[in-house]
Design an enzyme around this catalytic site. Structure first.
Site, PDB file in Angstrom:
ATOM      1  N   HIS A  46       1.858  12.665  -3.634  1.00  0.00           N
ATOM      2  CA  HIS A  46       0.546  12.121  -3.997  1.00  0.00           C
ATOM      3  C   HIS A  46      -0.228  11.866  -2.705  1.00  0.00           C
ATOM      4  O   HIS A  46       0.356  11.648  -1.642  1.00  0.00           O
ATOM      5  CB  HIS A  46       0.702  10.809  -4.757  1.00  0.00           C
ATOM      6  CG  HIS A  46       1.233  10.973  -6.145  1.00  0.00           C
ATOM      7  ND1 HIS A  46       0.985  10.046  -7.126  1.00  0.00           N
ATOM      8  CD2 HIS A  46       1.997  11.924  -6.726  1.00  0.00           C
ATOM      9  CE1 HIS A  46       1.570  10.421  -8.243  1.00  0.00           C
ATOM     10  NE2 HIS A  46       2.198  11.567  -8.025  1.00  0.00           N
TER      11      HIS A  46
ATOM     12  N   GLU B 277      -1.832   9.292  -1.567  1.00  0.00           N
ATOM     13  CA  GLU B 277      -1.541   8.027  -0.894  1.00  0.00           C
ATOM     14  C   GLU B 277      -0.226   8.085  -0.123  1.00  0.00           C
ATOM     15  O   GLU B 277      -0.133   7.628   1.017  1.00  0.00           O
ATOM     16  CB  GLU B 277      -1.453   6.867  -1.908  1.00  0.00           C
ATOM     17  CG  GLU B 277      -2.699   6.666  -2.730  1.00  0.00           C
ATOM     18  CD  GLU B 277      -2.673   7.380  -4.069  1.00  0.00           C
ATOM     19  OE1 GLU B 277      -3.196   6.800  -5.037  1.00  0.00           O
ATOM     20  OE2 GLU B 277      -2.147   8.507  -4.155  1.00  0.00           O
TER      21      GLU B 277
ATOM     22  N   CYS C 137      -1.220   5.015  -8.754  1.00  0.00           N
ATOM     23  CA  CYS C 137      -0.226   4.898  -9.819  1.00  0.00           C
ATOM     24  C   CYS C 137       0.838   3.884  -9.377  1.00  0.00           C
ATOM     25  O   CYS C 137       0.774   3.343  -8.273  1.00  0.00           O
ATOM     26  CB  CYS C 137       0.415   6.259 -10.084  1.00  0.00           C
ATOM     27  SG  CYS C 137       1.479   6.852  -8.728  1.00  0.00           S
TER      28      CYS C 137
ATOM     29  N   CYS D 191       2.644   4.929  -6.052  1.00  0.00           N
ATOM     30  CA  CYS D 191       1.797   4.764  -4.872  1.00  0.00           C
ATOM     31  C   CYS D 191       1.519   3.291  -4.585  1.00  0.00           C
ATOM     32  O   CYS D 191       1.518   2.868  -3.427  1.00  0.00           O
ATOM     33  CB  CYS D 191       0.508   5.547  -5.046  1.00  0.00           C
ATOM     34  SG  CYS D 191       0.795   7.334  -5.098  1.00  0.00           S
TER      35      CYS D 191
END
Length: 148
Positions: free
Chosen positions: A55, A57, A85, A88
């Protein structure tokens, strides 16, 4: 947030380009150091790498920690185009990031106030400042265009 938007629509494989249907979901993240300098960027790379943890992040945190030479990123700010999410958000807490700024809200998986609020959970030992909905219309438009 404008820098994070720029990162979101940049293909990691081909350089600057419009997000395309064959690319990853266009989420961009920028990690800034305590003095405001850009430490690292990340863009979703799950499809590109086959890594479910790739992801935006997480990639920005990994790259920023490597550049800073430490895993504790206290004093740093992460700016991301979509609400983090749970994975993260947990990584942001564990990295001790001081401030999280995000654009579009994510009612299905958001963990910064929408579905959960991991970032401000009082049971955790670290709670960053959180600012959501920054340039929300612009960040949401990029995502809507991708899913069309």
């Amino acid at each position: 947030m404008r820098r994070a938007l720029e990162v979101a629509v940049t293909s990691p494989a081909a350089g600057p380009a419009e997000a395309t249907a064959i690319d990853d979901i266009p989420v961009g993240a920028v990690l800034y150091g305590p003095d405001g300098t850009e430490l690292a960027v990340g863009r979703n790379e799950r499809e590109l790498t086959g890594d479910p943890t790739a992801h935006a992040e997480v990639l920005a945190l990994r790259r920023g920690a490597e550049r800073a030479g430490r895993w504790r990123l206290d004093g740093c700010t992460l700016v991301v185009t979509l609400e983090p999410c749970t994975m993260c958000a947990g990584a942001l807490v564990l990295a001790r990031v001081s401030t999280v700024v995000f654009g579009a809200w994510e009612p299905k998986t958001g963990a910064a106030g929408s579905l959960w609020d991991v970032l401000r959970d009082r049971r955790l030992n670290h709670r960053p400042e959180v600012y959501g909905g920054v340039l929300e219309a612009e960040t949401a438009a990029v995502l809507r265009a991708f899913f069309r």
